[in-house]
Design a protein around this motif. Structure first.
Motif, PDB file in Angstrom:
ATOM      1  N   ALA A   1       0.740  -1.094  -0.029  1.00  0.00           N
ATOM      2  CA  ALA A   1      -0.002  -0.187  -0.103  1.00  0.00           C
ATOM      3  C   ALA A   1       0.939   1.233  -0.066  1.00  0.00           C
ATOM      4  CB  ALA A   1      -0.856  -0.169   1.052  1.00  0.00           C
ATOM      5  N   GLN A   2       2.007   1.279   0.785  1.00  0.00           N
ATOM      6  CA  GLN A   2       2.803   2.427   0.845  1.00  0.00           C
ATOM      7  C   GLN A   2       3.780   2.429  -0.370  1.00  0.00           C
ATOM      8  OE1 GLN A   2       4.863   2.613   4.800  1.00  0.00           O
ATOM      9  NE2 GLN A   2       3.656   0.998   5.145  1.00  0.00           N
ATOM     10  N   LEU A   3       4.102   1.370  -0.872  1.00  0.00           N
ATOM     11  CA  LEU A   3       4.745   1.257  -2.347  1.00  0.00           C
ATOM     12  C   LEU A   3       4.047   1.952  -3.235  1.00  0.00           C
ATOM     13  CD1 LEU A   3       7.623   0.019  -3.339  1.00  0.00           C
ATOM     14  CD2 LEU A   3       6.134  -1.663  -4.393  1.00  0.00           C
ATOM     15  N   ILE A   4       2.928   1.695  -3.577  1.00  0.00           N
ATOM     16  CA  ILE A   4       2.043   2.138  -4.675  1.00  0.00           C
ATOM     17  C   ILE A   4       1.168   3.341  -4.398  1.00  0.00           C
ATOM     18  CG2 ILE A   4       2.055  -0.088  -5.667  1.00  0.00           C
ATOM     19  CD1 ILE A   4      -1.297   0.121  -4.910  1.00  0.00           C
ATOM     20  N   GLN A   5       1.576   3.935  -3.243  1.00  0.00           N
ATOM     21  CA  GLN A   5       0.819   5.123  -2.697  1.00  0.00           C
ATOM     22  C   GLN A   5      -0.748   4.824  -2.935  1.00  0.00           C
ATOM     23  OE1 GLN A   5       2.707   7.941  -5.017  1.00  0.00           O
ATOM     24  NE2 GLN A   5       3.775   8.665  -3.100  1.00  0.00           N
ATOM     25  N   ALA A   6      -1.323   3.529  -2.232  1.00  0.00           N
ATOM     26  CA  ALA A   6      -2.568   3.521  -2.318  1.00  0.00           C
ATOM     27  C   ALA A   6      -3.574   4.406  -1.621  1.00  0.00           C
ATOM     28  CB  ALA A   6      -2.870   2.028  -1.788  1.00  0.00           C
ATOM     29  N   ASP A   7      -4.783   4.478  -2.153  1.00  0.00           N
ATOM     30  CA  ASP A   7      -5.989   5.474  -1.579  1.00  0.00           C
ATOM     31  C   ASP A   7      -6.439   4.876  -0.329  1.00  0.00           C
ATOM     32  OD1 ASP A   7      -6.110   7.487  -3.629  1.00  0.00           O
ATOM     33  OD2 ASP A   7      -6.208   5.905  -4.851  1.00  0.00           O
ATOM     34  N   LYS A   8      -6.438   3.532  -0.199  1.00  0.00           N
ATOM     35  CA  LYS A   8      -6.946   2.578   0.857  1.00  0.00           C
ATOM     36  C   LYS A   8      -6.394   1.112   1.116  1.00  0.00           C
ATOM     37  CE  LYS A   8     -11.778   4.381   0.794  1.00  0.00           C
ATOM     38  NZ  LYS A   8     -11.685   5.465  -0.144  1.00  0.00           N
ATOM     39  N   LEU A   9      -6.287   0.816   2.339  1.00  0.00           N
ATOM     40  CA  LEU A   9      -5.838  -0.435   2.972  1.00  0.00           C
ATOM     41  C   LEU A   9      -6.991  -1.247   3.395  1.00  0.00           C
ATOM     42  CD1 LEU A   9      -3.813  -2.988   3.018  1.00  0.00           C
ATOM     43  CD2 LEU A   9      -2.766  -1.671   4.915  1.00  0.00           C
ATOM     44  N   ILE A  10      -7.334  -2.442   2.857  1.00  0.00           N
ATOM     45  CA  ILE A  10      -8.424  -3.212   3.609  1.00  0.00           C
ATOM     46  C   ILE A  10      -7.888  -4.296   4.173  1.00  0.00           C
ATOM     47  CG2 ILE A  10     -10.703  -4.218   3.284  1.00  0.00           C
ATOM     48  CD1 ILE A  10     -11.394  -1.861   1.249  1.00  0.00           C
ATOM     49  N   ILE A  11      -8.134  -4.692   5.336  1.00  0.00           N
ATOM     50  CA  ILE A  11      -7.394  -6.018   5.825  1.00  0.00           C
ATOM     51  C   ILE A  11      -8.659  -6.784   6.375  1.00  0.00           C
ATOM     52  CG2 ILE A  11      -6.164  -7.195   7.670  1.00  0.00           C
ATOM     53  CD1 ILE A  11      -4.319  -4.558   7.768  1.00  0.00           C
ATOM     54  N   LEU A  12      -9.062  -7.847   5.612  1.00  0.00           N
ATOM     55  CA  LEU A  12     -10.065  -8.624   6.042  1.00  0.00           C
ATOM     56  C   LEU A  12      -9.639  -9.796   7.006  1.00  0.00           C
ATOM     57  CD1 LEU A  12     -11.564  -8.995   2.478  1.00  0.00           C
ATOM     58  CD2 LEU A  12     -12.339  -7.378   3.968  1.00  0.00           C
ATOM     59  N   THR A  13     -10.508  -9.747   7.899  1.00  0.00           N
ATOM     60  CA  THR A  13     -10.283 -11.030   8.893  1.00  0.00           C
ATOM     61  C   THR A  13     -11.788 -11.659   9.284  1.00  0.00           C
ATOM     62  OG1 THR A  13      -9.251 -11.463  11.343  1.00  0.00           O
ATOM     63  CG2 THR A  13     -10.443  -9.450  10.860  1.00  0.00           C
ATOM     64  N   ASP A  14     -11.779 -12.622  10.118  1.00  0.00           N
ATOM     65  CA  ASP A  14     -13.073 -13.267  10.458  1.00  0.00           C
ATOM     66  C   ASP A  14     -13.861 -12.701  11.583  1.00  0.00           C
ATOM     67  OD1 ASP A  14     -11.166 -13.882  12.531  1.00  0.00           O
ATOM     68  OD2 ASP A  14     -11.609 -16.070  12.533  1.00  0.00           O
TER      69      ASP A  14
ATOM     70  N   ALA B   1      -0.271   6.298   9.083  1.00  0.00           N
ATOM     71  CA  ALA B   1       0.583   7.278   9.457  1.00  0.00           C
ATOM     72  C   ALA B   1       1.016   7.770   8.046  1.00  0.00           C
ATOM     73  CB  ALA B   1       1.919   6.768  10.156  1.00  0.00           C
ATOM     74  N   LYS B   2       1.234   6.824   6.982  1.00  0.00           N
ATOM     75  CA  LYS B   2       1.635   7.605   5.962  1.00  0.00           C
ATOM     76  C   LYS B   2       0.457   8.011   4.868  1.00  0.00           C
ATOM     77  CE  LYS B   2       5.863   5.936   5.866  1.00  0.00           C
ATOM     78  NZ  LYS B   2       7.123   6.846   5.804  1.00  0.00           N
ATOM     79  N   ASN B   3      -0.614   8.398   5.671  1.00  0.00           N
ATOM     80  CA  ASN B   3      -2.054   8.909   4.919  1.00  0.00           C
ATOM     81  C   ASN B   3      -2.611   7.895   4.186  1.00  0.00           C
ATOM     82  OD1 ASN B   3      -3.763  11.153   5.106  1.00  0.00           O
ATOM     83  ND2 ASN B   3      -2.928  12.013   3.217  1.00  0.00           N
ATOM     84  N   ILE B   4      -2.450   6.849   4.418  1.00  0.00           N
ATOM     85  CA  ILE B   4      -3.608   5.684   3.753  1.00  0.00           C
ATOM     86  C   ILE B   4      -4.513   5.069   4.699  1.00  0.00           C
ATOM     87  CG2 ILE B   4      -3.347   3.558   2.760  1.00  0.00           C
ATOM     88  CD1 ILE B   4      -0.293   3.962   1.985  1.00  0.00           C
ATOM     89  N   PRO B   5      -5.697   5.534   4.815  1.00  0.00           N
ATOM     90  CA  PRO B   5      -6.939   5.046   5.812  1.00  0.00           C
ATOM     91  C   PRO B   5      -6.856   3.720   5.185  1.00  0.00           C
ATOM     92  CG  PRO B   5      -7.723   6.928   4.230  1.00  0.00           C
ATOM     93  CD  PRO B   5      -6.300   6.540   3.704  1.00  0.00           C
ATOM     94  N   THR B   6      -7.061   2.915   6.669  1.00  0.00           N
ATOM     95  CA  THR B   6      -6.770   1.562   6.715  1.00  0.00           C
ATOM     96  C   THR B   6      -8.051   1.050   7.539  1.00  0.00           C
ATOM     97  OG1 THR B   6      -4.363   1.371   6.453  1.00  0.00           O
ATOM     98  CG2 THR B   6      -5.546  -0.399   7.375  1.00  0.00           C
ATOM     99  N   TYR B   7      -8.688  -0.119   6.759  1.00  0.00           N
ATOM    100  CA  TYR B   7      -9.802  -0.753   7.761  1.00  0.00           C
ATOM    101  C   TYR B   7      -9.531  -2.160   7.768  1.00  0.00           C
ATOM    102  CZ  TYR B   7     -11.881   3.272   5.175  1.00  0.00           C
ATOM    103  OH  TYR B   7     -12.114   4.531   4.689  1.00  0.00           O
ATOM    104  N   ILE B   8      -9.898  -2.251   9.206  1.00  0.00           N
ATOM    105  CA  ILE B   8      -9.826  -3.967   9.423  1.00  0.00           C
ATOM    106  C   ILE B   8     -11.386  -4.449   9.701  1.00  0.00           C
ATOM    107  CG2 ILE B   8      -9.179  -5.503  11.337  1.00  0.00           C
ATOM    108  CD1 ILE B   8      -6.862  -3.433  11.916  1.00  0.00           C
ATOM    109  N   ALA B   9     -11.736  -5.328   8.943  1.00  0.00           N
ATOM    110  CA  ALA B   9     -13.112  -5.702   8.686  1.00  0.00           C
ATOM    111  C   ALA B   9     -13.431  -7.145   8.634  1.00  0.00           C
ATOM    112  CB  ALA B   9     -13.743  -4.917   7.662  1.00  0.00           C
TER     113      ALA B   9
END
Length: 256
Positions: free
Chosen positions: A156-169, A225-233
């Protein structure tokens, strides 16, 4: 070319059932959402676990005593199987996918990092969904990612993503044990928040993935912290990814 770039990480615990078998409808639902986003000009880079458990399904209980070597063997068998599953499902949606197997050196400054950027950027330019997983077959311990949560955060940081979504259970970060009646879902987290009091250790069997909630939050906070809003869902819910992109209040959001 694309309105948004989103990195989605799906863990082993999302794609398997209680018997540690891969559940194909979960993968199909994941791809369905990625295809819908593609039609909206939202490009996804998928970070997918599952190769070790997929290899274990094929081989059964290995005779190899050394745990690291056993993981290498399971991953070597399981990775092409995972890609075949993804390839076939993406094909059903008229889409193409590609395998990317980074090691940690690919994120260090220099030629390896530039090569990694060129690979991912080239795939996205061609409308091909990159599917990344750590190359467990060749990674050595001192250059391994701690888990795919770290890999997803780095991509996400490498490509300067707009969002990171981490999917869990589970639905996200809770104030106590997720199954306790007294626990509440924590909707918003700051990158600087100390969350240690909320983290419960996880005891996972081999193949079930290396990352727990503590790991997810560490790397979510690093990306945020690198301004990539991240979601754990919760990735087992049918429309989690679309709901997040649509701005609905889903999971735990980590942002500045």
């Amino acid at each position: 070319m694309y309105k948004e770039r989103v990195v989605i990480k799906v863990g082993t615990n999302v794609m398997t059932n209680k018997d540690n078998r891969i559940v194909r409808p979960v993968l199909r639902n994941l791809v369905r959402q990625i295809a819908e986003l593609y039609d909206r000009d939202v490009m996804v880079i998928l970070v997918s676990s599952g190769s070790v458990i997929a290899g274990k399904e094929v081989l059964g209980k290995a005779k190899i005593k050394n745990k690291a070597q056993r993981r290498q063997v399971y991953s070597s068998i399981g990775q092409p199987r995972m890609m075949r599953l993804y390839y076939n499902i993406f094909y059903d949606y008229g889409m193409k996918c590609a395998q990317v197997l980074p090691t940690k050196r690919d994120f260090s400054p220099g030629v390896h990092r530039e090569n990694m950027i060129n690979c991912v950027e080239g795939l996205m330019q061609e409308g091909v969904i990159p599917i990344a997983n750590e190359d467990d077959a060749v990674s050595v311990r001192n250059s391994m990612f701690s888990d795919n949560d770290e890999l997803a955060s780095l991509i996400a940081q490498l490509i300067q993503a707009d969002k990171l979504i981490i999917l869990t259970d589970i639905d996200g970060l809770y104030s106590g044990h997720p199954e306790s009646k007294d626990s509440n879902l924590i909707s918003n987290v700051d990158p600087e928040d100390d969350l240690g009091r909320f983290i419960k250790s996880s005891n996972k069997a081999e193949g079930e993935g290396r990352g727990g909630m503590g790991s997810k939050l560490d790397y979510a906070q690093a990306a945020a912290a690198k301004n990539i809003p991240t979601y754990i869902a919760n990735g087992t819910n049918p429309n989690t990814i679309i709901d997040i992109i649509d701005g609905k209040d889903v999971g735990t959001k980590v942002s500045l």
